[in-house]
Scaffold this motif. Structure first.
Motif, short mmCIF file in Angstrom:
data_model
loop_
_atom_site.label_atom_id
_atom_site.label_comp_id
_atom_site.label_asym_id
_atom_site.label_seq_id
_atom_site.Cartn_x
_atom_site.Cartn_y
_atom_site.Cartn_z
N SER A 172 -8.22 -19.16 4.45
CA SER A 172 -8.65 -19.64 5.76
C SER A 172 -9.03 -18.42 6.60
O SER A 172 -8.61 -17.29 6.31
N PRO A 173 -9.83 -18.62 7.64
CA PRO A 173 -10.19 -17.47 8.50
C PRO A 173 -8.96 -16.72 9.03
O PRO A 173 -8.97 -15.50 9.12
N VAL A 174 -7.89 -17.44 9.36
CA VAL A 174 -6.68 -16.78 9.87
C VAL A 174 -6.07 -15.91 8.78
O VAL A 174 -5.69 -14.76 9.03
N ALA A 175 -5.98 -16.42 7.55
CA ALA A 175 -5.40 -15.64 6.47
C ALA A 175 -6.22 -14.38 6.20
O ALA A 175 -5.65 -13.30 6.00
N VAL A 176 -7.53 -14.49 6.23
CA VAL A 176 -8.39 -13.31 6.02
C VAL A 176 -8.17 -12.30 7.15
O VAL A 176 -8.09 -11.09 6.91
N ALA A 177 -8.02 -12.79 8.37
CA ALA A 177 -7.76 -11.90 9.51
C ALA A 177 -6.39 -11.23 9.38
O ALA A 177 -6.23 -10.06 9.73
N VAL A 178 -5.41 -11.96 8.87
CA VAL A 178 -4.07 -11.38 8.68
C VAL A 178 -4.12 -10.30 7.61
O VAL A 178 -3.48 -9.25 7.75
N VAL A 179 -4.89 -10.51 6.56
CA VAL A 179 -5.03 -9.47 5.53
C VAL A 179 -5.66 -8.22 6.15
O VAL A 179 -5.22 -7.10 5.88
N ALA A 180 -6.66 -8.39 7.00
CA ALA A 180 -7.27 -7.24 7.68
C ALA A 180 -6.24 -6.52 8.54
O ALA A 180 -6.22 -5.28 8.59
N LEU A 181 -5.38 -7.27 9.20
CA LEU A 181 -4.30 -6.68 10.00
C LEU A 181 -3.37 -5.85 9.12
O LEU A 181 -3.01 -4.72 9.47
N ILE A 182 -2.99 -6.39 7.98
CA ILE A 182 -2.09 -5.69 7.06
C ILE A 182 -2.73 -4.38 6.60
O ILE A 182 -2.08 -3.33 6.56
N ILE A 183 -4.00 -4.44 6.27
CA ILE A 183 -4.71 -3.25 5.81
C ILE A 183 -4.80 -2.21 6.92
O ILE A 183 -4.70 -1.01 6.66
N ALA A 184 -4.94 -2.65 8.16
CA ALA A 184 -5.13 -1.73 9.29
C ALA A 184 -3.86 -1.05 9.76
O ALA A 184 -3.93 -0.03 10.45
N ARG A 185 -2.70 -1.57 9.40
CA ARG A 185 -1.45 -1.05 9.96
C ARG A 185 -0.49 -0.56 8.87
O ARG A 185 0.17 -1.37 8.22
N ASP A 186 -0.39 0.74 8.73
CA ASP A 186 0.48 1.34 7.71
C ASP A 186 1.94 0.93 7.89
O ASP A 186 2.63 0.60 6.92
N ASN A 187 2.44 0.99 9.14
CA ASN A 187 3.85 0.65 9.38
C ASN A 187 4.15 -0.80 9.01
O ASN A 187 5.24 -1.11 8.53
N LEU A 188 3.19 -1.66 9.24
CA LEU A 188 3.38 -3.07 8.89
C LEU A 188 3.49 -3.23 7.38
O LEU A 188 4.38 -3.93 6.89
N ARG A 189 2.61 -2.59 6.63
CA ARG A 189 2.68 -2.66 5.16
C ARG A 189 4.02 -2.15 4.66
O ARG A 189 4.64 -2.75 3.77
N THR A 190 4.49 -1.06 5.24
CA THR A 190 5.78 -0.50 4.83
C THR A 190 6.90 -1.50 5.08
O THR A 190 7.74 -1.74 4.20
N ARG A 191 6.94 -2.10 6.25
CA ARG A 191 7.99 -3.09 6.56
C ARG A 191 7.93 -4.28 5.63
O ARG A 191 8.95 -4.80 5.20
N LEU A 192 6.71 -4.73 5.36
CA LEU A 192 6.57 -5.90 4.49
C LEU A 192 7.02 -5.59 3.07
O LEU A 192 7.67 -6.42 2.43
N ARG A 193 6.72 -4.41 2.59
CA ARG A 193 7.18 -4.02 1.25
C ARG A 193 8.71 -3.95 1.22
O ARG A 193 9.34 -4.34 0.24
N GLU A 194 9.29 -3.43 2.30
CA GLU A 194 10.75 -3.37 2.39
C GLU A 194 11.35 -4.78 2.40
O GLU A 194 12.47 -4.98 1.96
N ALA A 195 10.58 -5.74 2.89
CA ALA A 195 11.04 -7.13 2.91
C ALA A 195 10.82 -7.83 1.57
O ALA A 195 11.17 -9.00 1.40
N GLY A 196 10.20 -7.10 0.61
CA GLY A 196 10.04 -7.65 -0.73
C GLY A 196 8.72 -8.34 -1.00
O GLY A 196 8.60 -9.10 -1.96
N THR A 197 7.71 -8.08 -0.18
CA THR A 197 6.41 -8.71 -0.42
C THR A 197 5.67 -7.98 -1.53
O THR A 197 6.09 -6.92 -2.00
N ALA A 198 4.54 -8.55 -1.91
CA ALA A 198 3.67 -7.93 -2.91
C ALA A 198 3.12 -6.61 -2.36
O ALA A 198 3.20 -6.34 -1.16
#
Length: 193
Positions: A97-123
């Motif tokens: 969905s457009p929201v999911a694609v926008a959220v992926v762009a957000l994840i790619i744009a923010r290093d700290n967010l990716r780090t936190r999500l990986r710590e939470a056990g995401t892909a």
């Protein structure tokens, strides 16, 4: 919103506002102030409900991943019914969905967010990785039912489908992916299976 007035489902209200900003203005416009202004609530509400802004963003992404887990259940229930290509096309259109694609762009744009999500056990690439896992699980179920060849490399097919449809969606910023185009990609990729 005045301080002291109870809010019902403040988290969801903030998530909805964040998603609207992501769709309209992109990931770089997403700030706690922009979110509270969009939601029409007090400026400090994000920080009252979350330890910091990255914690808010992590929860936003985890909420999207939880929705994907619900979608996975439905997709797995469709195994053995309809056609594999139709089931996959429908799932991929919903997944991207457009929201999911926008959220992926957000994840790619923010290093700290990716780090936190990986710590939470995401892909490794949150949301995309969970989406590929959903497609992998479905393809495995269809292979086990004999609707795909027994030697089908479902992991490669799942990654290929996820990547190809994501690429298609990045060209259409605010519209959902065209089901006909998605179906064409799916049919081409799974033809040999």
């Amino acid at each position: 919103m005045p301080t002291g007035v109870p809010m019902h489902d403040a988290q969801q209200q903030l998530f909805d506002a964040a998603e609207r900003i992501l769709l309209r203005d992109g990931p770089h416009a997403l700030t706690s102030r922009a979110i509270t202004a969009e939601a029409g609530v007090a400026k400090g509400l994000v920080h009252r409900h979350f330890t910091d802004f990255d914690a808010f963003l992590s929860e936003l992404v985890l909420d999207r991943i939880a929705r994907l887990e619900t979608q996975t259940t439905g997709l797995l229930d469709s195994a053995g019914t309809g056609t594999v290509a139709d089931n996959l096309a429908d799932a991929l259109v919903e997944m991207f969905s457009p929201v999911a694609v926008a959220v992926v762009a957000l994840i790619i744009a923010r290093d700290n967010l990716r780090t936190r999500l990986r710590e939470a056990g995401t892909a490794r690439v949150p949301l995309l990785g969970e989406g590929a896992a959903m497609i992998h699980a479905y393809l495995t179920a269809e292979r086990d039912l004999g609707r795909l060849a027994h030697d089908t490399d479902v992991r490669t097919l799942a990654s290929t489908l996820t990547g190809a449809v994501h690429l298609l969606c990045t060209e259409q910023e605010t519209a959902p992916p065209d089901r006909t185009e998605v179906h064409k990609i799916v049919a081409t990729v799974i033809r040999s299976a």
